[in-house]
Design a protein around this motif. Structure first.
Motif, PDB file in Angstrom:
ATOM      1  N   PHE A   1      10.932  -2.624   4.063  1.00 27.71           N
ATOM      2  CA  PHE A   1      11.250  -3.614   3.326  1.00 27.71           C
ATOM      3  C   PHE A   1      10.436  -4.117   2.129  1.00 27.71           C
ATOM      4  O   PHE A   1      10.994  -3.550   1.048  1.00 27.71           O
ATOM      5  CB  PHE A   1      11.878  -4.565   3.707  1.00 27.71           C
ATOM      6  CG  PHE A   1      13.855  -4.362   4.509  1.00 27.71           C
ATOM      7  CD1 PHE A   1      13.276  -3.488   5.474  1.00 27.71           C
ATOM      8  CD2 PHE A   1      14.512  -4.315   4.059  1.00 27.71           C
ATOM      9  CE1 PHE A   1      14.859  -3.337   6.052  1.00 27.71           C
ATOM     10  CE2 PHE A   1      16.274  -4.145   4.263  1.00 27.71           C
ATOM     11  CZ  PHE A   1      16.144  -3.867   5.583  1.00 27.71           C
ATOM     12  N   THR A   2       9.473  -4.187   2.334  1.00 27.77           N
ATOM     13  CA  THR A   2       8.557  -4.391   0.953  1.00 27.77           C
ATOM     14  C   THR A   2       8.297  -3.218   0.578  1.00 27.77           C
ATOM     15  O   THR A   2       8.491  -3.353  -0.797  1.00 27.77           O
ATOM     16  CB  THR A   2       7.128  -4.707   1.879  1.00 27.77           C
ATOM     17  OG1 THR A   2       7.301  -5.679   2.589  1.00 27.77           O
ATOM     18  CG2 THR A   2       6.131  -5.309   0.362  1.00 27.77           C
ATOM     19  N   ASN A   3       7.516  -1.873   0.763  1.00 29.43           N
ATOM     20  CA  ASN A   3       7.393  -0.259   0.197  1.00 29.43           C
ATOM     21  C   ASN A   3       9.554  -0.381  -0.562  1.00 29.43           C
ATOM     22  O   ASN A   3       9.247  -0.016  -1.671  1.00 29.43           O
ATOM     23  CB  ASN A   3       7.178   0.610   1.114  1.00 29.43           C
ATOM     24  CG  ASN A   3       7.759   1.705   0.696  1.00 29.43           C
ATOM     25  OD1 ASN A   3       6.570   2.512  -0.168  1.00 29.43           O
ATOM     26  ND2 ASN A   3       7.684   2.943   1.244  1.00 29.43           N
TER      27      ASN A   3
ATOM     28  N   THR B   1       4.670   5.887   7.292  1.00 34.48           N
ATOM     29  CA  THR B   1       6.148   6.759   7.767  1.00 34.48           C
ATOM     30  C   THR B   1       6.102   6.736   9.171  1.00 34.48           C
ATOM     31  O   THR B   1       7.044   6.339   9.313  1.00 34.48           O
ATOM     32  CB  THR B   1       6.727   7.551   6.667  1.00 34.48           C
ATOM     33  OG1 THR B   1       6.650   6.718   5.446  1.00 34.48           O
ATOM     34  CG2 THR B   1       8.219   7.550   7.425  1.00 34.48           C
ATOM     35  N   PRO B   2       5.825   7.768   9.573  1.00 34.61           N
ATOM     36  CA  PRO B   2       5.076   8.319  11.165  1.00 34.61           C
ATOM     37  C   PRO B   2       5.256   7.602  11.632  1.00 34.61           C
ATOM     38  O   PRO B   2       5.953   7.303  13.173  1.00 34.61           O
ATOM     39  CB  PRO B   2       5.168   9.874  11.366  1.00 34.61           C
ATOM     40  CG  PRO B   2       4.361   9.915   9.733  1.00 34.61           C
ATOM     41  CD  PRO B   2       4.646   8.875   8.547  1.00 34.61           C
ATOM     42  N   ILE B   3       4.090   6.917  12.033  1.00 36.07           N
ATOM     43  CA  ILE B   3       3.552   5.507  12.538  1.00 36.07           C
ATOM     44  C   ILE B   3       5.044   4.180  12.884  1.00 36.07           C
ATOM     45  O   ILE B   3       5.006   4.288  13.882  1.00 36.07           O
ATOM     46  CB  ILE B   3       2.414   5.206  11.828  1.00 36.07           C
ATOM     47  CG1 ILE B   3       1.116   6.204  11.859  1.00 36.07           C
ATOM     48  CG2 ILE B   3       1.946   3.823  12.507  1.00 36.07           C
ATOM     49  CD1 ILE B   3      -0.171   5.727  11.750  1.00 36.07           C
ATOM     50  N   LEU B   4       5.346   4.013  11.819  1.00 40.89           N
ATOM     51  CA  LEU B   4       6.018   2.933  12.289  1.00 40.89           C
ATOM     52  C   LEU B   4       7.559   4.010  12.246  1.00 40.89           C
ATOM     53  O   LEU B   4       7.890   3.311  13.230  1.00 40.89           O
ATOM     54  CB  LEU B   4       6.855   2.592  10.461  1.00 40.89           C
ATOM     55  CG  LEU B   4       5.927   1.831   9.022  1.00 40.89           C
ATOM     56  CD1 LEU B   4       6.802   1.485   8.307  1.00 40.89           C
ATOM     57  CD2 LEU B   4       5.413   0.822  10.408  1.00 40.89           C
TER      58      LEU B   4
ATOM     59  N   LEU C   1       1.148  -1.430   0.181  1.00 37.10           N
ATOM     60  CA  LEU C   1       0.412   0.003  -0.036  1.00 37.10           C
ATOM     61  C   LEU C   1       0.714   0.704  -0.182  1.00 37.10           C
ATOM     62  O   LEU C   1       0.879   2.113  -0.652  1.00 37.10           O
ATOM     63  CB  LEU C   1      -0.954   0.224   1.323  1.00 37.10           C
ATOM     64  CG  LEU C   1      -1.977   1.254   1.623  1.00 37.10           C
ATOM     65  CD1 LEU C   1      -2.967   0.814   0.506  1.00 37.10           C
ATOM     66  CD2 LEU C   1      -2.775   1.184   2.579  1.00 37.10           C
ATOM     67  N   MET C   2       1.988   0.974   0.915  1.00 38.72           N
ATOM     68  CA  MET C   2       3.004   2.074   1.058  1.00 38.72           C
ATOM     69  C   MET C   2       3.631   2.449  -0.710  1.00 38.72           C
ATOM     70  O   MET C   2       3.537   3.819  -1.052  1.00 38.72           O
ATOM     71  CB  MET C   2       3.902   2.003   1.740  1.00 38.72           C
ATOM     72  CG  MET C   2       3.894   2.311   3.513  1.00 38.72           C
ATOM     73  SD  MET C   2       5.045   2.309   4.273  1.00 38.72           S
ATOM     74  CE  MET C   2       6.172   3.380   4.832  1.00 38.72           C
TER      75      MET C   2
ATOM     76  N   ALA D   1      10.636  -7.644  -5.918  1.00 35.60           N
ATOM     77  CA  ALA D   1      11.165  -7.431  -4.123  1.00 35.60           C
ATOM     78  C   ALA D   1      11.674  -8.447  -3.495  1.00 35.60           C
ATOM     79  O   ALA D   1      11.474  -8.385  -2.620  1.00 35.60           O
ATOM     80  CB  ALA D   1       9.995  -6.736  -4.200  1.00 35.60           C
ATOM     81  N   ARG D   2      11.608  -9.543  -4.234  1.00 32.66           N
ATOM     82  CA  ARG D   2      11.521 -10.149  -2.765  1.00 32.66           C
ATOM     83  C   ARG D   2      12.709 -10.835  -2.021  1.00 32.66           C
ATOM     84  O   ARG D   2      12.573 -11.473  -0.766  1.00 32.66           O
ATOM     85  CB  ARG D   2      11.673 -12.076  -3.866  1.00 32.66           C
ATOM     86  CG  ARG D   2      11.036 -13.098  -3.923  1.00 32.66           C
ATOM     87  CD  ARG D   2      11.641 -14.760  -4.294  1.00 32.66           C
ATOM     88  NE  ARG D   2      12.659 -14.410  -3.381  1.00 32.66           N
ATOM     89  CZ  ARG D   2      12.767 -15.977  -3.270  1.00 32.66           C
ATOM     90  NH1 ARG D   2      12.341 -16.816  -2.905  1.00 32.66           N
ATOM     91  NH2 ARG D   2      14.128 -15.837  -2.514  1.00 32.66           N
ATOM     92  N   SER D   3      13.990 -10.620  -3.132  1.00 28.71           N
ATOM     93  CA  SER D   3      15.053 -10.427  -1.964  1.00 28.71           C
ATOM     94  C   SER D   3      15.293  -9.583  -0.697  1.00 28.71           C
ATOM     95  O   SER D   3      15.786  -9.600  -0.021  1.00 28.71           O
ATOM     96  CB  SER D   3      16.406 -10.785  -1.838  1.00 28.71           C
ATOM     97  OG  SER D   3      16.196  -9.863  -3.269  1.00 28.71           O
ATOM     98  N   THR D   4      14.434  -8.389  -1.449  1.00 27.70           N
ATOM     99  CA  THR D   4      14.525  -7.305  -0.130  1.00 27.70           C
ATOM    100  C   THR D   4      13.671  -7.735   0.952  1.00 27.70           C
ATOM    101  O   THR D   4      13.401  -7.057   2.547  1.00 27.70           O
ATOM    102  CB  THR D   4      14.069  -5.715  -1.314  1.00 27.70           C
ATOM    103  OG1 THR D   4      15.038  -5.775  -2.005  1.00 27.70           O
ATOM    104  CG2 THR D   4      14.222  -4.315  -0.523  1.00 27.70           C
ATOM    105  N   ILE D   5      12.648  -8.270   0.175  1.00 28.52           N
ATOM    106  CA  ILE D   5      11.640  -8.178   1.087  1.00 28.52           C
ATOM    107  C   ILE D   5      11.794  -9.400   2.186  1.00 28.52           C
ATOM    108  O   ILE D   5      11.423  -9.475   3.132  1.00 28.52           O
ATOM    109  CB  ILE D   5      10.135  -8.837   0.324  1.00 28.52           C
ATOM    110  CG1 ILE D   5       9.939  -7.534   0.100  1.00 28.52           C
ATOM    111  CG2 ILE D   5       8.531  -9.000   1.831  1.00 28.52           C
ATOM    112  CD1 ILE D   5       8.724  -7.931  -1.036  1.00 28.52           C
ATOM    113  N   MET D   6      12.292 -10.380   2.105  1.00 25.48           N
ATOM    114  CA  MET D   6      12.740 -11.358   2.740  1.00 25.48           C
ATOM    115  C   MET D   6      13.683 -10.663   3.382  1.00 25.48           C
ATOM    116  O   MET D   6      14.217 -11.429   4.803  1.00 25.48           O
ATOM    117  CB  MET D   6      13.281 -12.775   1.345  1.00 25.48           C
ATOM    118  CG  MET D   6      12.472 -13.197   0.969  1.00 25.48           C
ATOM    119  SD  MET D   6      11.298 -13.835   2.677  1.00 25.48           S
ATOM    120  CE  MET D   6      12.902 -15.314   3.157  1.00 25.48           C
ATOM    121  N   ALA D   7      14.197  -9.649   3.269  1.00 23.19           N
ATOM    122  CA  ALA D   7      15.391  -9.461   4.508  1.00 23.19           C
ATOM    123  C   ALA D   7      14.961  -8.867   5.107  1.00 23.19           C
ATOM    124  O   ALA D   7      14.964  -8.944   6.720  1.00 23.19           O
ATOM    125  CB  ALA D   7      16.544  -8.122   3.798  1.00 23.19           C
TER     126      ALA D   7
END
Ligand SMILES: Nc1ncnc2c1ncn2[C@@H]1O[C@H](COP(=O)(O)OP(=O)(O)OP(=O)(O)O)[C@@H](O)[C@H]1O
Ligand SMILES: [Mg+2]
Lengths: 279, 399
Positions: free
Chosen positions: A173-175, A129-132, A117-118, A208-214
């Motif tokens: 990381f997903t974003n 972002t600020p919530i995170l 979504l982000m 984005a898979r490997s970034t998401i996995m990180a």
């Protein structure tokens, strides 16, 4: 200075608010507390009943294949788990494992869609972002309070606190992973006439898979680090052992339980990393 | 029949688009508008039509708006003003659903850096467009394989893109575009990332494919050689505007303004160079000495499908084809007289390249350069084009 400006009753307001939430949403909290709690405890107990040697063999085999048929992680898993068995903290290990399993699963299930979504909406990014940031900078102990208020004590509030604490990395990381997909590939997807979901599932997520996995790896590690803290509100497991050792100043016992956590952490960390590396 | 019609198409990047548009109407330049409003003029009221089956090249310096223009054609970029008609559909006005349909069925794009999906095999990459359309696995892999055969990659289908060379990767890009069987191929600097030699090969292959499949091709390049080699017509862009549209000849011979002239001045040798400069030594057979066996052997050795025939005094008699010669050999005939053909294109040593360019078109064999009946040399098509483009093969006159 508070003579002419009376202290704002923020704490009271929050209490009032919490009370309201508690009663208004009890139809959500109660089943979570009861049915879900039973389910998790059942899982943990079921896991503890599997013969430890079977578990050790399964973990070693998993490690072997996930690491691309290398032997190192398998040996480490066998030795580490045998040590835990030898120290008679196997059941605690299973409870801890169950806790982080559910906490991580929930974090990922919430976090990846939020990250998507982000990545798709400037607005979502500006709001989330600020919530995170807030979630990550707030001391982890603070999450124990709402956890107890809503869920009492036990594993469910432990998981709740873990989820709040550990979800941000997978969202970020997903974003990041999706935003990093090269412009040309996005254009290629568009030029061939993909719909939004087609582009997401056939191009962006795989890229984005490997970034998401990180991010997932970090989330798992963070939820593991919540284990000791969560034991303050009655979550059983290795963390509980550490805590009681602390309260009774039993250095040796604390060290052994701590070592158990480290062993678990290393096995999980390496496995998720290998998962990421092999295609 | 025009398959693409572009009318008054403009794209202005930035926030103060209205202001920029009105400045543009008042005749301000791209630079002035950028200074005054912070907006960049990407494309400035471009109008042109592309015929079905044509190779239409859009050429210009970096930043002249080529990529923007081609992306307006499939609306990867939304136009600020103007119309883009593809097969009678005004893409500037259609809704999302319709736009997707046109992108799926009518327009395919080939990218400068190939735009391949690294996690998909060559075959899976090629299937992408069909997969998106929901075509069944078997059918789409069948079509994708055919497309890969076409570009000569039939045996690499299970490799991943990073296992292939740049030239091969772009073939995959081309196959992926062709698999959809689109009417129009959009190619944005598709060969610019390739080595010069591979680039020439790809240009030739594209022309071959084009001959076979009769696609309409919009080809973007900043390279004049490339434009001249492959373009049926060329549009020259400057600062977002199209300054001239014409055949390669027209662009070379009558540049519309200084800008075009400067662009082509290095190239404009077609008037000074003659056949003499670009001909090469011919392989021949001597009708008085040689029979079918020698002729065939020489052809095989040189990899030629035809060869000129002379007599003892090098008088040109005509040419023979390999097919005819093997026929003669099969029938055990001993001489070549009956199969000599004479429909070859002929030039004198002082014929300007310019004119050779005309006669070499569609000729079955290289041009024979003849003086007083004697064969002096031959000219192959590539040499003419190379000479027109950059003077290759004319080392002696090149300063
Ligand atoms: N997304 C964008 N936002 C703002 N300005 C842009 C954008 N895309 C292109 N431009 C500007 O529009 C103009 C035309 O750019 P374009 O990429 O079409 O040029 P080009 O002819 O393809 O150049 P090149 O040969 O370098 O690829 C340039 O001045 C560029 O800076
Ligand atoms: Mg460009």
């Amino acid at each position: 200075m508070s003579d002419f400006l009376p202290k704002l009753p923020v704490a009271d307001w929050v209490d009032l608010f919490v009370e309201w939430v508690q009663s208004a949403f009890s139809f959500i909290f109660d089943p979570l507390k009861n049915e879900f709690g039973d389910f998790i405890e059942g899982t943990a107990e079921w896991l503890s009943e599997i013969p430890p040697f079977a578990v050790i063999i399964i973990v070693a085999l998993l490690a072997f294949f996930i690491s691309g048929k290398r032997i190192g992680l398998s040996i480490f898993s066998i030795v580490g788990l045998l040590f835990i068995l030898n120290q008679d903290i196997w059941e605690e290990l299973m409870f801890t494992f169950t806790l982080i399993l559910f906490a991580s699963l929930i974090s990922v299930v919430i976090g990846i869609p939020l990250g998507i979504l982000m990545s798709k909406s400037k607005w979502a990014q500006a709001i989330i972002t600020p919530i995170l940031d807030f979630m990550q900078t707030m001391p982890a102990f603070v999450y124990l309070i709402p956890a107890v208020v809503f869920f009492g004590i036990g594993m469910v509030p432990g998981i709740f606190a873990s989820v709040v604490f550990a979800t941000p990395p997978v969202v970020r990381f997903t974003n990041l992973g999706i935003r990093q997909v090269s412009n040309e590939l996005v254009e290629a997807a568009d030029a061939f006439g993909t719909t939004g979901p087609q582009k997401l599932f056939k191009v962006e997520l795989p890229m984005a898979r490997s970034t998401i996995m990180a991010g997932v790896n970090q989330t798992v590690m963070l939820s593991l680090s919540m284990v000791v803290i969560a034991s303050r509100i009655g979550a059983p497991g290795l963390g509980d052992l550490v805590l009681s050792a602390l309260q009774r100043a039993q250095g040796g016992q604390g060290f052994v339980a701590g070592l158990g956590i480290v062993i678990l952490a290393i096995i999980i960390d390496r496995m998720t990393q290998y998962l990421n590396r092999n295609k | 029949m025009s398959i693409i019609k572009v009318r008054n198409l403009s794209k202005i990047f930035g926030k103060r688009v209205k202001e920029a548009t009105s400045l543009l109407d008042q005749g301000y330049s791209k630079e002035e508008i950028l200074e005054k409003t912070g907006c960049t003029v990407g494309v400035n009221r471009a109008s042109f039509e592309v015929e079905s089956g044509e190779v239409f090249v859009i050429m210009g310096l970096s930043g002249s708006g080529k990529s923007t223009l081609v992306r307006l054609l499939n609306r990867l970029i939304d136009p600020t003003e103007g119309d883009v008609e593809v097969s009678g559909e005004n893409l500037a006005k259609v809704g999302k659903e319709k736009l997707r349909k046109v992108r799926r069925e009518k327009l395919s794009m080939v990218f400068q850096k190939f735009g391949l999906f690294p996690f998909r095999t060559v075959l899976e990459n090629t299937e992408f467009g069909l997969e998106i359309q929901g075509i069944k696995k078997e059918e789409r892999s069948q079509k994708a394989k055919e497309a890969l055969e076409l570009v000569g990659l039939g045996s690499f289908i299970h490799q991943y893109p990073d296992q292939l060379s740049g030239g091969m990767q772009q073939r995959v890009g081309l196959a992926r575009a062709l698999a959809n069987d689109p009417e129009v191929l959009l190619m944005d600097e598709a060969f610019s990332a390739l080595d010069p030699l591979i680039r020439k090969d790809m240009q030739d292959e594209l022309l071959d494919l084009q001959e076979k499949m009769k696609k309409t091709i919009i080809f973007i390049t900043h390279d004049l050689d490339e434009a001249l080699r492959i373009g049926d017509r060329i549009a020259l862009m400057k600062d977002g505007s199209i300054v001239q549209i014409g055949t390669p000849e027209e662009i070379l011979v009558s540049p519309a303004n200084d800008y075009v002239e400067r662009f082509v001045e290095d190239v404009d040798r077609s008037k000074v160079l003659t056949a003499n400069h670009i001909m090469k030594r011919p392989e021949t057979v001597d009708i008085d000495k040689h029979g079918p066996r020698v002729a065939l052997e020489r052809m095989l050795e040189q990899g030629l499908s035809s060869m000129y025939v002379v007599d003892r005094t090098r008088q040109l008699k005509g040419y023979i084809t390999a097919d005819d010669v093997s026929e003669v050999r099969k029938n055990e005939q001993k001489n070549l007289h009956n199969i000599i053909r004479t429909d070859m294109p002929i030039a004198q040593p002082d014929t300007p390249i310019h004119d050779i360019f005309e006669i070499i078109h569609n000729a079955p064999v290289p041009v024979a350069v003849v003086e007083a009946g004697k064969l002096k040399g031959i000219i192959v098509r590539g040499a003419v084009i190379a000479a027109l483009a950059n003077g290759n093969g004319v080392t002696d006159t090149h300063e």
